[in-house]
Design a protein around this motif. Structure first.
Motif, PDB file in Angstrom:
ATOM      1  N   LEU A  71     -66.947  80.393  10.627  1.00 32.58           N
ATOM      2  CA  LEU A  71     -67.131  79.340   9.620  1.00 32.58           C
ATOM      3  C   LEU A  71     -66.022  79.409   8.562  1.00 32.58           C
ATOM      4  N   GLN A  72     -65.633  80.631   8.162  1.00 32.20           N
ATOM      5  CA  GLN A  72     -64.534  80.765   7.186  1.00 32.20           C
ATOM      6  C   GLN A  72     -63.257  80.127   7.745  1.00 32.20           C
ATOM      7  N   GLU A  73     -63.010  80.349   9.029  1.00 29.63           N
ATOM      8  CA  GLU A  73     -61.808  79.781   9.645  1.00 29.63           C
ATOM      9  C   GLU A  73     -61.893  78.246   9.676  1.00 29.63           C
ATOM     10  N   LEU A  74     -63.094  77.742   9.944  1.00 25.08           N
ATOM     11  CA  LEU A  74     -63.277  76.286   9.929  1.00 25.08           C
ATOM     12  C   LEU A  74     -62.931  75.721   8.546  1.00 25.08           C
ATOM     13  N   TYR A  75     -63.507  76.327   7.491  1.00 24.88           N
ATOM     14  CA  TYR A  75     -63.233  75.810   6.142  1.00 24.88           C
ATOM     15  C   TYR A  75     -61.729  75.866   5.855  1.00 24.88           C
ATOM     16  N   ALA A  76     -61.102  76.961   6.294  1.00 18.68           N
ATOM     17  CA  ALA A  76     -59.668  77.118   6.029  1.00 18.68           C
ATOM     18  C   ALA A  76     -58.868  76.038   6.748  1.00 18.68           C
ATOM     19  N   ARG A  77     -59.256  75.753   7.989  1.00 14.20           N
ATOM     20  CA  ARG A  77     -58.497  74.734   8.744  1.00 14.20           C
ATOM     21  C   ARG A  77     -58.729  73.336   8.193  1.00 14.20           C
ATOM     22  N   VAL A  78     -59.954  73.062   7.743  1.00 15.06           N
ATOM     23  CA  VAL A  78     -60.221  71.757   7.118  1.00 15.06           C
ATOM     24  C   VAL A  78     -59.393  71.662   5.834  1.00 15.06           C
ATOM     25  N   GLY A  79     -59.336  72.760   5.107  1.00 19.84           N
ATOM     26  CA  GLY A  79     -58.420  72.850   3.976  1.00 19.84           C
ATOM     27  C   GLY A  79     -58.723  71.917   2.835  1.00 19.84           C
ATOM     28  N   ASP A  80     -59.982  71.627   2.609  1.00 14.57           N
ATOM     29  CA  ASP A  80     -60.364  70.692   1.541  1.00 14.57           C
ATOM     30  C   ASP A  80     -61.641  71.211   0.883  1.00 14.57           C
TER      31      ASP A  80
END
Ligand SMILES: CC(C)(COP(=O)(O)OP(=O)(O)OC[C@H]1O[C@@H](n2cnc3c(N)ncnc32)[C@H](O)[C@@H]1OP(=O)(O)O)[C@@H](O)C(=O)NCCC(=O)NCCS
Length: 227
Positions: free
Chosen positions: A153-162
């Motif tokens: 999930l942390q990686e998802l938030y980072a990739r969304v980047g918003d």
């Protein structure tokens, strides 16, 4: 459920399957058992809550088509009514989605270069309009409760980047393990879908993670209560 996704298809939004642990077929392994697996769950954790020994070995990268046999094997281990290959292929084909794989070195395999790695977890997320829908999250049975889902999930938030991004998902009301995970991640329940799951008629809890839910309110969540 986003338009275009059939009821009964979709990861957390799935109809027709109950997680194994929610059906009493899996119990959380005792801490000692986790240690004997060679990866101690100690207080020394990364910001994502991931065990530091595992963090050093773990790689989180984009999920690819060649990963799907391993994905399906995990899927079948953790869910009694798993997604089909076609459902994963469809998700991977979406240009706007973010699909992630967590891998670790195969035990005993030679390190570098081209070391053999084992897939231990995955996350499937699709964007519909401005909202990110988490469709599927799973961690292999012997790697659960080590912080892997949180790391994905942390990686998802980072990739969304918003920081202002909004995420939503559906989860069985009985899936307390997943609900704890999502609450810890700042998701909050905002409604239910009655008899959403076709296999047993169970309700789905609709959860959102938004700037407001992370601050403890639901003020920027659409259709609260009437999901
Ligand atoms: C739900 C699932 C993805 C969690 O993965 P995981 O890697 O074990 O989760 P993490 O180790 O990152 O745990 C993060 C938090 O989730 C909650 N959690 C995870 N496992 C738990 C358990 N067995 N009992 C209670 N809470 C649990 C806890 O709040 C935990 O934080 P903590 O360890 O600091 O208490 C995993 O159990 C799984 O694959 N389950 C089967 C598939 C499934 O139900 N997917 C969700 C569909 S919506």
């Amino acid at each position: 459920m986003p338009a275009g996704i059939a009821r009964g298809a979709g990861g957390c939004a799935r109809g027709g399957r109950a997680p194994v642990h929610a059906r009493g077929r899996r119990r959380a392994r005792p801490r000692a058992a986790r240690r004997s697996a060679g990866i101690a769950r100690v207080s020394e954790t990364s910001p994502a809550g991931l065990d530091s020994a595992l963090e050093a070995q773990l790689e989180v990268r984009t999920l690819q088509y060649p990963d799907l046999p391993e994905v399906l094997a995990i899927e079948r281990r953790v869910f009694p009514t798993p997604w089909s290959l076609a459902m994963f292929v469809l998700e991977l084909s979406k240009q706007t989605g973010i699909c992630l794989a967590a891998t670790e070195p195969v035990e005993g395999a030679p390190r570098e270069p081209g070391e053999a790695r084992r897939l231990v977890g995955y996350l499937i997320c699709s964007r519909y309009d401005t909202v990110w829908h988490i469709m599927n999250v799973a961690v292999d049975t012997d790697r659960q409760r080590m912080g892997l889902a949180s790391r994905l999930l942390q990686e998802l938030y980072a990739r969304v980047g918003d920081d202002g991004a909004r995420y939503t998902l559906e989860v069985r009301c009985s899936n307390t393990v997943a609900i704890h995970l999502y609450e810890r991640e700042g998701f909050r329940a905002a409604g239910t879908r009655r008899r959403y799951y076709q296999d047993n008629g169970e309700d789905a809890l609709v959860m959102w993670r938004t700037p407001a839910t992370r601050a403890g309110s639901l003020e920027d969540v659409p259709n609260v209560g009437g999901q």
